[in-house]
Design a protein around this motif. Structure first.
Motif, PDB file in Angstrom:
ATOM      1  N   GLN A 124      -6.465   2.545   1.497  1.00  0.00           N
ATOM      2  CA  GLN A 124      -6.203   1.174   1.075  1.00  0.00           C
ATOM      3  C   GLN A 124      -5.959   0.248   2.267  1.00  0.00           C
ATOM      4  N   GLY A 125      -5.342   0.777   3.334  1.00  0.00           N
ATOM      5  CA  GLY A 125      -5.120  -0.049   4.517  1.00  0.00           C
ATOM      6  C   GLY A 125      -6.420  -0.479   5.170  1.00  0.00           C
ATOM      7  N   VAL A 126      -7.408   0.423   5.182  1.00  0.00           N
ATOM      8  CA  VAL A 126      -8.708   0.100   5.768  1.00  0.00           C
ATOM      9  C   VAL A 126      -9.423  -0.950   4.927  1.00  0.00           C
ATOM     10  N   PRO A 172      -1.626  -6.790  -6.937  1.00  0.00           N
ATOM     11  CA  PRO A 172      -2.139  -5.782  -5.995  1.00  0.00           C
ATOM     12  C   PRO A 172      -2.919  -6.439  -4.856  1.00  0.00           C
ATOM     13  N   GLN A 173      -2.901  -5.773  -3.698  1.00  0.00           N
ATOM     14  CA  GLN A 173      -3.602  -6.306  -2.536  1.00  0.00           C
ATOM     15  C   GLN A 173      -5.113  -6.137  -2.725  1.00  0.00           C
ATOM     16  N   PRO A 174      -5.898  -7.094  -2.220  1.00  0.00           N
ATOM     17  CA  PRO A 174      -7.351  -7.029  -2.423  1.00  0.00           C
ATOM     18  C   PRO A 174      -7.985  -5.899  -1.624  1.00  0.00           C
ATOM     19  N   THR A 175      -9.147  -5.455  -2.111  1.00  0.00           N
ATOM     20  CA  THR A 175      -9.934  -4.423  -1.445  1.00  0.00           C
ATOM     21  C   THR A 175     -11.367  -4.916  -1.341  1.00  0.00           C
ATOM     22  N   VAL A 219       0.835  -1.206   0.000  1.00  0.00           N
ATOM     23  CA  VAL A 219       0.000   0.000   0.000  1.00  0.00           C
ATOM     24  C   VAL A 219       0.866   1.251   0.000  1.00  0.00           C
ATOM     25  N   VAL A 220       1.851   1.281   0.914  1.00  0.00           N
ATOM     26  CA  VAL A 220       2.712   2.464   0.997  1.00  0.00           C
ATOM     27  C   VAL A 220       3.567   2.595  -0.267  1.00  0.00           C
TER      28      VAL A 220
END
Length: 439
Positions: A334-336, A300-303, A233-234
């Motif tokens: 994105q972290g949330v 990419p990380q899931p959302t 994310v960062v």
């Protein structure tokens, strides 16, 4: 072997024989488990019940020795009182100096044997008085308080000395073997009880230490996973900063040198930060090289936008799940979104693992000031398979929510199901600012 046995005998019975070793009271948890119906004040005093029992026994021994003699005379009364106090002091001393209590009780038995031999029939037994019965009780208490091997050592010393005393006073030794066998069986039984208690205590300690270590390891693994995901994310944001800083001078005509230098500095710092993040991520991932074995590490990380694919996956695994979204969906940090997705993922995995055949419901609520997530499932329709490490998924979810400053509850429902509810606070985000500006 003989030298080692004598050395252990010396260490156990002679070195620091009268050392102060007080017996601690019972644990509060044990008393509460035994007598949960008693008030708190009475339960506090129940912790000292073994001490009261030993004190009562000593008092009974003292009174029994006082009333055993009916001969008048002041000198005789003083002697009887002193001897009674000597015999009764042995059990009481086991509460503070157990090995010393053994020697005191043995001394009282020897004195009693010589006195008893002088005033009794030649055929009377030395083991018929109250002093030997009290000495036997003292030996049992010492074994229960110290270590099992003292049972054999005290038995050997006691009956070796008894054989010597019996020969000196000229009494019949015919009753010595049966008494020795009876006392040996009693002391071995006490040693077995002591060994069982010690083994049980060690098992409880090992289980507690194992559970704490497993929980700590799970927590560290979950934090490492969070660190890997937050890196992505960062890194995305830092990459955007580096690209924008590099492109900004070309968007402005006749860029001042000072502004170009500032943009170059911003880009250099962003690139350096990305390099540091990659280095840290390499250290974290090196401890778990298979963490991304089933997925592309560059993906990419899931959302929350990926929930439909997650729900389709668990439905194909046999879980009937319903998804409900309340409120107006809006861009979130994105972290949330990543943490909310992981909470839903873990909640549905727990439902599959621990509640086979149950139905589940996922609720995502976009509310003012934050995001609410609720995963609830019904009771299982069939027996669940044993699953080691149960409860660690809840620990990981709680860690994610606490990291973001939110709150979470996880508990069983009244119908036998399970519910996980979390609220993650969200401040005024950049996404909302952009949306408001476009509107």
């Amino acid at each position: 072997m003989a030298h080692g046995a004598l050395h252990r005998l010396r260490q156990d019975l002679f070195v620091d024989a009268f050392a102060f070793r007080p017996m601690p009271p019972l644990e509060d948890a044990k008393v509460s488990r035994w007598v949960p119906f008693l008030p708190q004040r009475l339960r506090h005093w129940m912790r000292w019940l073994p001490h009261f029992a030993v004190g009562f026994f000593s008092m009974c021994v003292f009174l029994a020795n006082l009333t055993s003699s009916s001969e008048p005379g002041s000198v005789h009364s003083v002697l009887v009182t002193g001897f009674s106090a000597l015999v009764a002091a042995g059990p009481m001393l086991t509460l503070f100096r157990p090995v010393g209590a053994y020697w005191l009780s043995l001394s009282a038995f020897v004195v009693s044997a010589f006195v008893y031999a002088g005033f009794s029939s030649p055929f009377a037994s030395l083991f018929g008085g109250a002093a030997f019965a009290t000495h036997l009780a003292v030996m049992v208490l010492v074994v229960l308080r110290t270590r099992p091997r003292l049972a054999i050592e005290m038995w050997l010393v006691t009956f070796a000395l008894s054989a010597v005393v019996t020969a000196l006073v000229g009494k019949d030794t015919g009753d010595l073997p049966p008494v020795a066998i009876f006392c040996g069986v009693l002391l071995v039984s006490a040693a077995a009880i002591r060994a069982w208690r010690e083994e049980r205590r060690q098992v409880v300690e090992n289980r507690t230490a194992t559970a704490e270590e497993r929980s700590r390891r799970t927590l560290l693994e979950e934090r490492a996973l969070i660190a890997r995901e937050l890196h992505d994310v960062v890194a995305h944001h830092m990459s955007v900063i580096a690209i924008q800083a590099e492109a900004a001078p070309y968007r402005v005509k006749d860029t001042p040198p000072e502004l170009a230098t500032s943009f170059a500095t911003i880009r250099e710092n962003a690139v350096a930060a990305l390099a540091e993040l990659r280095r840290i991520l390499g250290v974290v991932r090196s401890a778990d090289p298979d963490a991304f074995a089933e997925s592309d590490p560059e993906a990419p990380q899931p959302t929350l936008g990926s929930l439909d694919a997650l729900l389709a996956s668990v439905r194909s695994a046999g879980l009937t799940v319903e998804a409900v979204t309340t409120g107006a969906p809006r861009p979130l940090p994105q972290g949330v979104e990543l943490s909310a997705y992981r909470i839903v993922q873990e909640g549905l995995s727990n439902a599959l693992r621990h509640s086979p055949g149950a139905e589940a419901r996922v609720e995502v609520s976009y509310v003012l000031g934050g995001l609410g997530v609720r995963i609830v499932n019904g009771p299982p329709s069939r027996l669940a398979k044993p699953s080691p490490g149960a409860g660690h998924g809840v620990l990981g979810m709680r860690e994610r929510v606490q990291m973001l400053g939110g709150e979470m509850t996880a508990d069983r429902t009244e119908d036998g199901g399970f519910e996980v509810a979390a609220f993650i606070p969200v401040s005024h985000t950049a996404g909302e600012t952009r949306a408001g500006g476009k509107a």
